[in-house]
Design an enzyme around this catalytic site. Sequence first.
Site, mmCIF file in Angstrom:
data_model
loop_
_atom_site.group_PDB
_atom_site.id
_atom_site.type_symbol
_atom_site.label_atom_id
_atom_site.label_comp_id
_atom_site.label_asym_id
_atom_site.label_seq_id
_atom_site.Cartn_x
_atom_site.Cartn_y
_atom_site.Cartn_z
ATOM 1 N N GLU A 279 0.944 -1.448 -0.088
ATOM 2 C CA GLU A 279 -0.020 0.060 -0.073
ATOM 3 C C GLU A 279 0.931 1.129 -0.141
ATOM 4 O O GLU A 279 0.517 2.264 -0.815
ATOM 5 C CB GLU A 279 -0.993 0.103 1.177
ATOM 6 C CG GLU A 279 -2.136 -1.167 1.318
ATOM 7 C CD GLU A 279 -2.712 -1.299 2.411
ATOM 8 O OE1 GLU A 279 -4.181 -0.825 2.278
ATOM 9 O OE2 GLU A 279 -2.283 -1.330 3.347
ATOM 10 N N LYS B 31 -11.984 3.679 1.534
ATOM 11 C CA LYS B 31 -10.817 3.040 1.050
ATOM 12 C C LYS B 31 -11.549 1.785 0.244
ATOM 13 O O LYS B 31 -11.428 0.599 0.686
ATOM 14 C CB LYS B 31 -10.054 2.510 2.275
ATOM 15 C CG LYS B 31 -8.692 2.016 1.604
ATOM 16 C CD LYS B 31 -7.771 1.923 2.919
ATOM 17 C CE LYS B 31 -6.348 0.983 2.501
ATOM 18 N NZ LYS B 31 -5.541 0.798 3.627
#
Length: 118
Positions: A22, A100
């Site tokens: 990420e 998200k």
Amino acid sequence: MSDKISLKGIWGFGYHGVFDHEAKNGQDFFVDLEISLDLSKPSRSDNLAETIDYGSLADLVVEEITGERVQLIERLAGRIADRIKSGHPEITAIAVTVHKPKAPVSAQTSDISVTITR
């Protein structure tokens, strides 16, 4: 007072998350704001100086999304809420939702979000 300013779907590309991939690859984040305050003055005066500039709110959110990496979207939402609230004492309450949609979870989801209220 039940007056509100809402901004939905403010987009930014950030590198937030617990996992190394990420931090390396990044992903899309979307933020919704719901701000409670007294809008009686600007509703009569039609004067931008008596309300909160929506454009500056959106810019602040994008700065936070694209800025310093955090591991948790809870932290990102809290930073946004605290920063907006500290700059605008006229706000009586603020809710910040960070979405998200590509969160790395094993189940298929259309979205994962966290809402922080101050």
